[in-house]
Design an enzyme around this catalytic site. Structure first.
Site, mmCIF file in Angstrom:
data_model
loop_
_atom_site.group_PDB
_atom_site.id
_atom_site.type_symbol
_atom_site.label_atom_id
_atom_site.label_comp_id
_atom_site.label_asym_id
_atom_site.label_seq_id
_atom_site.Cartn_x
_atom_site.Cartn_y
_atom_site.Cartn_z
ATOM 1 N N THR A 63 0.850 -1.194 0.000
ATOM 2 C CA THR A 63 0.000 0.000 0.000
ATOM 3 C C THR A 63 0.891 1.251 0.000
ATOM 4 O OG1 THR A 63 -0.159 0.112 2.418
ATOM 5 C CG2 THR A 63 -1.815 -1.216 1.288
ATOM 6 N N GLY B 199 8.170 7.451 -1.573
ATOM 7 C CA GLY B 199 8.792 7.111 -0.297
ATOM 8 C C GLY B 199 9.162 5.646 -0.151
ATOM 9 N N TYR C 150 -0.585 10.807 14.866
ATOM 10 C CA TYR C 150 0.340 9.876 14.205
ATOM 11 C C TYR C 150 0.788 8.796 15.196
ATOM 12 C CZ TYR C 150 4.323 8.149 11.526
ATOM 13 O OH TYR C 150 5.209 7.337 10.847
HETATM 14 N N1 LIG Z 1 9.635 8.545 6.793
HETATM 15 C C1 LIG Z 1 9.903 8.226 8.030
HETATM 16 O O1 LIG Z 1 10.800 8.811 8.667
HETATM 17 C C2 LIG Z 1 9.124 7.134 8.723
HETATM 18 C C3 LIG Z 1 9.489 6.802 10.040
HETATM 19 C C4 LIG Z 1 8.789 5.805 10.680
HETATM 20 C C5 LIG Z 1 7.750 5.163 10.031
HETATM 21 N N2 LIG Z 1 7.410 5.508 8.756
HETATM 22 C C6 LIG Z 1 6.292 4.796 8.115
HETATM 23 O O2 LIG Z 1 6.642 4.408 6.814
HETATM 24 C C7 LIG Z 1 5.458 4.275 6.021
HETATM 25 C C8 LIG Z 1 5.650 4.919 4.673
HETATM 26 O O3 LIG Z 1 5.773 6.314 4.833
HETATM 27 P P1 LIG Z 1 6.745 7.215 3.984
HETATM 28 O O4 LIG Z 1 7.733 7.754 4.920
HETATM 29 O O5 LIG Z 1 7.179 6.505 2.763
HETATM 30 O O6 LIG Z 1 5.751 8.434 3.618
HETATM 31 P P2 LIG Z 1 5.251 9.014 2.213
HETATM 32 O O7 LIG Z 1 6.380 9.252 1.308
HETATM 33 O O8 LIG Z 1 4.383 10.176 2.582
HETATM 34 O O9 LIG Z 1 4.361 7.834 1.637
HETATM 35 C C9 LIG Z 1 3.094 7.548 2.200
HETATM 36 C C10 LIG Z 1 2.275 6.779 1.195
HETATM 37 O O10 LIG Z 1 0.971 6.568 1.768
HETATM 38 C C11 LIG Z 1 0.003 6.940 0.792
HETATM 39 N N3 LIG Z 1 -1.269 7.332 1.353
HETATM 40 C C12 LIG Z 1 -1.555 8.418 2.114
HETATM 41 N N4 LIG Z 1 -2.887 8.467 2.351
HETATM 42 C C13 LIG Z 1 -3.438 7.398 1.731
HETATM 43 C C14 LIG Z 1 -4.750 6.923 1.587
HETATM 44 N N5 LIG Z 1 -5.808 7.574 2.115
HETATM 45 N N6 LIG Z 1 -4.968 5.787 0.898
HETATM 46 C C15 LIG Z 1 -3.925 5.138 0.320
HETATM 47 N N7 LIG Z 1 -2.662 5.551 0.387
HETATM 48 C C16 LIG Z 1 -2.417 6.678 1.096
HETATM 49 C C17 LIG Z 1 0.646 8.107 0.053
HETATM 50 O O11 LIG Z 1 -0.022 8.334 -1.166
HETATM 51 P P3 LIG Z 1 -0.094 9.851 -1.783
HETATM 52 O O12 LIG Z 1 1.268 10.153 -2.296
HETATM 53 O O13 LIG Z 1 -1.127 9.768 -2.855
HETATM 54 O O14 LIG Z 1 -0.493 10.747 -0.646
HETATM 55 C C18 LIG Z 1 2.054 7.550 -0.108
HETATM 56 O O15 LIG Z 1 2.092 6.657 -1.180
HETATM 57 C C19 LIG Z 1 4.341 4.870 6.853
HETATM 58 O O16 LIG Z 1 3.593 3.838 7.451
HETATM 59 C C20 LIG Z 1 5.054 5.656 7.929
HETATM 60 O O17 LIG Z 1 4.307 5.750 9.115
HETATM 61 C C21 LIG Z 1 8.084 6.480 8.087
#
Ligand SMILES: NC(=O)c1ccc[n+]([C@@H]2O[C@H](COP(=O)([O-])OP(=O)(O)OC[C@H]3O[C@@H](n4cnc5c(N)ncnc54)[C@H](OP(=O)(O)O)[C@@H]3O)[C@@H](O)[C@H]2O)c1
Length: 313
Positions: free
Chosen positions: A48, A53, A199
């Site tokens: 998903t 990212g 969050y």
């Molecule tokens: N980055 C960090 O430092 C970090 C740290 C700890 C955990 N995480 C976890 O890693 C995971 C990935 O996050 P990321 O850092 O890669 O962030 P990201 O770049 O913002 O990617 C998030 C993804 O989720 C999608 N998304 C948001 N709302 C949605 C919805 N309503 N339905 C379906 N898809 C949706 C976004 O799609 P759109 O582009 O269309 O919005 C995007 O593809 C998350 O679970 C986050 O909590 C990240």
């Protein structure tokens, strides 16, 4: 006369040491890799939020390992662009895009109906998509938006795909949580009002759901792995940091935080590593098993029943 010059020498020296330390840390980060050489030929993986990212980086890594990857995204234009980007890097694997909006329970139901009708197997489900600090809103289902995307959508999706995962066992469900769950606090009577830290609360809900699911799935051949990817330079902070500020902070991000390619390694490890065959219920960071936090172990079995009711499962 000499004390100000000593002061400035200390500042410069301190600065140089800090930068050197960051560069050293950066080099060790690059070395943290999923070491599994396992190929995923004939296996289907659903990710998903795979248009950017960590989700996109994971899709690339799994395509390189010859998996059939279903990129479930809410915006099909972005998903197609991400698929084209991945194809610039590798011709391995099979890539498919599909529409999934986790904030809408009817979208989740429709998505799962299609997957269950079209797919003969599902070997790995990666619950990756999330939002961070989305401004408060109530969705069409009456759910708080951050909880809807990060917990309730995942909850419904996972449950509706369970039969397919069981049929394909040994299979895996991977939850991408966050170490920030430690700051979460869940009030079960008040899940859908404005949260102080939505969050952290929703990431804590991921953890309670994953732990409960692990106990419910014992003996089915479906393993549950939960992980924290660490701090990664992605678009997650989009509701907090403007694009201009993000651009200006890039050098700092380069030094201090992981790139998506580095950050996705623990996700890939949990999805494919042979070290995790016949293992379930663990928490991972930096491609290694890690300790569950104290708050994770509190467990809230009632969250499962409440989530069933609120998602109309
Ligand atoms: N980055 C960090 O430092 C970090 C740290 C700890 C955990 N995480 C976890 O890693 C995971 C990935 O996050 P990321 O850092 O890669 O962030 P990201 O770049 O913002 O990617 C998030 C993804 O989720 C999608 N998304 C948001 N709302 C949605 C919805 N309503 N339905 C379906 N898809 C949706 C976004 O799609 P759109 O582009 O269309 O919005 C995007 O593809 C998350 O679970 C986050 O909590 C990240």
């Amino acid at each position: 006369m000499s004390s100000p010059s000593w002061f400035w020498w200390s500042v410069v020296g301190g600065g140089i040491s800090a930068v050197a330390l960051c560069i050293l840390k950066r080099c060790t980060r690059t070395a943290i890799k999923c070491t599994s050489l396992r190929l995923m030929s004939g296996k289907t993986v659903l990710i998903t939020g795979a248009n950017c990212g960590l989700g996109k980086a994971t899709a690339l890594e799994l395509a390189k390992r010859d998996a059939r990857v279903i990129m479930a995204c809410r915006d099909l234009v972005k998903a197609k662009q991400a698929m084209d980007d991945i194809r610039q890097v590798t011709t391995m694997g099979e890539l498919h895009i599909a529409k999934l909006d986790l904030s809408s329970m009817s979208s989740v139901k429709q998505f799962c109906e299609n997957i269950n009708a079209q797919e003969s197997r599902l070997d790995v489900l990666i619950n990756n998509a999330a939002v961070m600090a989305h401004p408060f809103a109530i969705t069409e289902d009456g759910l708080e938006i951050n909880m809807a995307v990060n917990h309730f959508g995942n909850f419904l999706l996972t449950n509706l795909l369970l039969d397919l995962l069981k049929k394909s066992s040994p299979s895996r469900i991977v939850f991408v949580s966050s170490s920030l769950h430690k700051f979460g606090k869940l009030n079960l009577k008040d899940l859908n009002t404005k949260h102080k830290n939505p969050y952290a609360d929703s990431k804590l809900a991921n953890i309670y759901f994953a732990r409960e699911l692990h106990s419910r799935l014992k003996g089915t051949g479906v393993a549950v792995h939960t992980l924290s990817p660490g701090m990664v330079n992605t678009e997650l902070g989009r509701h907090r940091i403007s694009n201009v500020l993000r651009f200006c902070l890039q050098p700092l991000f380069w030094l201090m935080v992981k790139s998506p390619e580095e950050g996705c390694q623990t996700i890939v490890h949990c999805a494919i590593s042979e070290n995790l065959d016949n293992v379930s219920g663990g928490y991972y960071a930096n491609c290694k098993e890690s300790q569950w936090s104290e708050i994770s172990q509190e467990n809230l079995p009632q969250l499962y029943e409440i989530s069933e009711r609120l998602t109309g499962l």
